[in-house]
Scaffold this motif. Sequence first.
Motif, short mmCIF file in Angstrom:
data_model
loop_
_atom_site.label_atom_id
_atom_site.label_comp_id
_atom_site.label_asym_id
_atom_site.label_seq_id
_atom_site.Cartn_x
_atom_site.Cartn_y
_atom_site.Cartn_z
N LYS A 1 -26.57 4.07 -13.42
CA LYS A 1 -25.70 3.14 -14.15
C LYS A 1 -26.30 1.74 -14.10
N ILE A 2 -26.02 0.98 -15.18
CA ILE A 2 -26.47 -0.42 -15.17
C ILE A 2 -25.27 -1.34 -15.40
N SER A 3 -25.42 -2.59 -14.97
CA SER A 3 -24.35 -3.57 -15.19
C SER A 3 -24.51 -4.16 -16.60
N ASP A 4 -23.55 -4.96 -17.01
CA ASP A 4 -23.63 -5.60 -18.34
C ASP A 4 -24.84 -6.52 -18.43
N GLU A 5 -25.30 -6.97 -17.27
CA GLU A 5 -26.46 -7.89 -17.26
C GLU A 5 -27.78 -7.12 -17.28
N GLY A 6 -27.70 -5.80 -17.27
CA GLY A 6 -28.93 -5.02 -17.30
C GLY A 6 -29.58 -4.88 -15.94
N VAL A 7 -28.74 -4.73 -14.90
CA VAL A 7 -29.29 -4.51 -13.57
C VAL A 7 -28.89 -3.09 -13.12
N ILE A 8 -29.84 -2.37 -12.57
CA ILE A 8 -29.52 -1.02 -12.09
C ILE A 8 -28.64 -1.16 -10.86
N VAL A 9 -27.44 -0.54 -10.91
CA VAL A 9 -26.48 -0.81 -9.85
C VAL A 9 -26.26 0.37 -8.90
N GLU A 10 -26.97 1.46 -9.09
CA GLU A 10 -26.82 2.56 -8.13
C GLU A 10 -28.15 3.25 -7.92
N THR A 11 -28.20 4.04 -6.84
CA THR A 11 -29.43 4.78 -6.56
C THR A 11 -29.58 5.87 -7.62
N PRO A 12 -30.73 5.95 -8.26
CA PRO A 12 -30.89 6.97 -9.31
C PRO A 12 -30.69 8.38 -8.77
N ILE A 13 -30.10 9.21 -9.60
CA ILE A 13 -29.88 10.62 -9.22
C ILE A 13 -30.49 11.50 -10.31
N PRO A 14 -30.67 12.81 -10.05
CA PRO A 14 -31.22 13.66 -11.10
C PRO A 14 -30.36 13.60 -12.37
N ALA A 15 -31.03 13.58 -13.53
CA ALA A 15 -30.31 13.38 -14.79
C ALA A 15 -29.38 14.54 -15.08
N HIS A 16 -28.15 14.22 -15.52
CA HIS A 16 -27.20 15.28 -15.87
C HIS A 16 -26.22 14.83 -16.95
N SER A 17 -26.19 13.52 -17.28
CA SER A 17 -25.18 13.03 -18.23
C SER A 17 -25.65 13.18 -19.67
N PRO A 18 -24.68 13.13 -20.62
CA PRO A 18 -25.08 13.26 -22.03
C PRO A 18 -25.85 12.02 -22.51
N ILE A 19 -26.62 12.27 -23.56
CA ILE A 19 -27.35 11.15 -24.18
C ILE A 19 -26.98 11.12 -25.65
N ASP A 20 -26.63 9.94 -26.16
CA ASP A 20 -26.19 9.86 -27.54
C ASP A 20 -27.36 9.69 -28.49
N PRO A 21 -27.27 10.34 -29.66
CA PRO A 21 -28.29 10.11 -30.68
C PRO A 21 -28.34 8.61 -30.98
N GLN A 22 -29.50 8.17 -31.39
CA GLN A 22 -29.76 6.78 -31.75
C GLN A 22 -29.86 5.82 -30.56
N SER A 23 -29.75 6.36 -29.31
CA SER A 23 -29.92 5.47 -28.15
C SER A 23 -31.34 4.94 -28.13
N PRO A 24 -31.53 3.66 -27.77
CA PRO A 24 -32.90 3.13 -27.75
C PRO A 24 -33.76 3.75 -26.66
N VAL A 25 -35.02 3.94 -27.02
CA VAL A 25 -36.00 4.55 -26.12
C VAL A 25 -37.09 3.50 -25.88
N PHE A 26 -37.54 3.37 -24.64
CA PHE A 26 -38.54 2.32 -24.37
C PHE A 26 -39.67 2.81 -23.49
N LYS A 27 -40.80 2.09 -23.63
CA LYS A 27 -41.92 2.34 -22.74
C LYS A 27 -41.63 1.52 -21.48
N PRO A 28 -41.35 2.18 -20.36
CA PRO A 28 -40.83 1.45 -19.21
C PRO A 28 -41.87 0.58 -18.51
N ASN A 29 -41.40 -0.52 -17.94
CA ASN A 29 -42.31 -1.35 -17.15
C ASN A 29 -42.39 -0.79 -15.72
#
Length: 648
Positions: free
Chosen positions: A130-158
């Motif tokens: 999860k991220i905050s409204d300011e774009g900060v990751i606010v929890e320890t990442p876990i294995p992916a399991h949630s839905p992803i909506d069409p048209q969500s932006p995709v990025f080349k990560p830093n």
Amino acid sequence: MAVIEEKTVNEVKKRIGKALEIVGKFGSVVGFISRVEPAKVSEEERTITIEVPFKEYLESSLKGYCFPIGSFIGILNPLTSTVFLAKVVSVKRSDILAIAGIPAIHTPPSDITSLLTPLTIEVELLTEAKISDEGVIVETPIPAHSPIDPQSPVFKPNPDFIFEMLNLPKEGVDLGNLYVGGIVDDSVNVKLPENILYQHTLIVGTTGSGKTVLLKNTALSLIQNLQNKKPLVIAFDLQGDYMHLNIKNPRLEGEPVFKPVNTLTVILPVTKSFLENYVKPKLLEKLGSLKEVNIAGIVKLFYKTLIEEYFRNTYPEFKVRKAKIAYKPDGSKAYVYAITVEAEITVDNSKSECVVNIVPWSLNFRNIGYEVRNLLPIFSVQAYNLIPRVIDYIKDRHGKLSIGEFTEKILDKTEVRGRLVYNLERDLGLHRETVNHLYRCFSILCQTEILDARLEIEVNGGRYVIVFEEPNYYKLFTETENILVIDLRFVSMFSKSQFTETVVVYRILDRLFAWKNEAFMKGIETRPVFIIIDEAHNYFPQAGGEINKDVVERMVNKITRLGRVRGIGVFFATHTPSDLNDLIIQLTNTKIGLRSEEKVLERIGLKEFRKELELAPEGVGVVKSPALRTHYIMFKSYEPQTYHKTYV
Ligand SMILES: Nc1ncnc2c1ncn2[C@@H]1O[C@H](COP(=O)(O)OP(=O)(O)OP(=O)(O)O)[C@@H](O)[C@H]1O
Ligand SMILES: [Mg+2]
């Protein structure tokens, strides 16, 4: 279709707008989740499709980036304020005709514009957070399991995003840099935390794949990164590789990640023929230079000769600045403990100053006692159990003997009713075959030549003896600075048995464990010890042939299972894991695969990486460890941080 309230539409718009505002913090937008392929995430399936518009595809190809297989991709799901890290598994380009489903027989003449289609990428989701409204990751990442909506932006990560989403350990031993899609990302380090090192590590890779370089760098990293705990690294060295940890790598451009060590302490096992054939002839040549023949003079000649010969075989070019020896004279005898050499070593015009402490080492059979049965993994189970009685029996009759004398006594016979029988048969009730087996095993111990080694010099009618024994292990393990190398090069060269190295390795491991165990039982804390066992199949083979697997496995258990809570971490490496004892495969929680064949990878549970690893460049590997949130990660080790013989 149900009518969607305007309020809801506005909320969605707001969230998408916000997502596009903050996504730049994580990387640069390259596309969107496909509108035409459903984005399904299920128990079995974590693969979804991304569309990269032609414009973005073209722009990134012009910059030389084409979404290589294995590379990372980030996704921001605006509606749930969740970010995902995913890995590219396939990339597809299609002409507009293919998308429209036009059969090949209707293909019209070529048309450039029909090429301007999106790039389709399939990605496997790895982690989410999860991220905050300011774009900060606010929890320890876990294995992916949630839905992803069409048209969500995709990025080349830093790199920061990758580091955080992989939840990579921040501290510990540094293996190298992240390796993604055939490219080294030198902004992301791959580390293993200290606690996981006590659950031990196994490295496999074909010859030349970079095992030794990785281990040598690991030794330096342990010393540097765990500095505040003053760890001791012990390396069993068959080829003199670890003897170079004190030399700068002249080919390294820029500052090294790890510095060479200033001091090396070396255990140098000396066999009888090493002393007779390697040291003695050179020493005799120098005898004429002695003004007065006495034990002090002979010891002086000995250590000068040893340093010269040993350094000549170890370092390309050197200058001894200062040298001294610690020994105890006893009449015409002398017990040698250690030789300290301050030297300048030169490789390709690059000079390194260092101190090398050489501890000549031999086993005194009289001091080992029953332990002898744990040093040679070929005593049968029965012989193993009988050894204390046999040793006591011979000692009661003849006192404490050298290994050679003892071995001959095994075959002592007496005539009983007109027939010659072994004394051990008559008095201890041993079977004849057991006596013969004991004799054979003790003869092999004699052939190792590592027991009771001494150098005898006869000059002017006088006889001088230099005796080598085991060091004070307590002092050795507590006081050695940084690294202790067990130099096994001469052991194999100057001995008649294939088991000599094993005897040395088992004895030192046993003494190390004894020291750790004693402190553990008394509740005294000791420094962490990391053991490096390159070519581990040599000492810890699979059961089979004449090998008594109990002896092998007892040692493996001691240093791994019992070692864990006593602060011992072991790194095993081999190019043939099929020859390596099964217990090591079971008891190493972290596995590292460098370039290897499928069969080899299968044995260590890395078969799924066969495509990446069959032809991997030197130093590129996969680490599989419970310390990693994603369980696996690809990395490339640092190039040799200190001088490495075969490095070109
Ligand atoms: N991370 C690296 N970067 C660049 N070159 C490397 C790296 N690791 C290894 N090499 C190169 O590969 C060569 C072989 O490496 P190394 O001696 O570690 O192989 P090995 O797996 O121990 O082989 P063997 O089984 O024969 O002992 C090195 O001399 C060096 O040239
Ligand atoms: Mg090697």
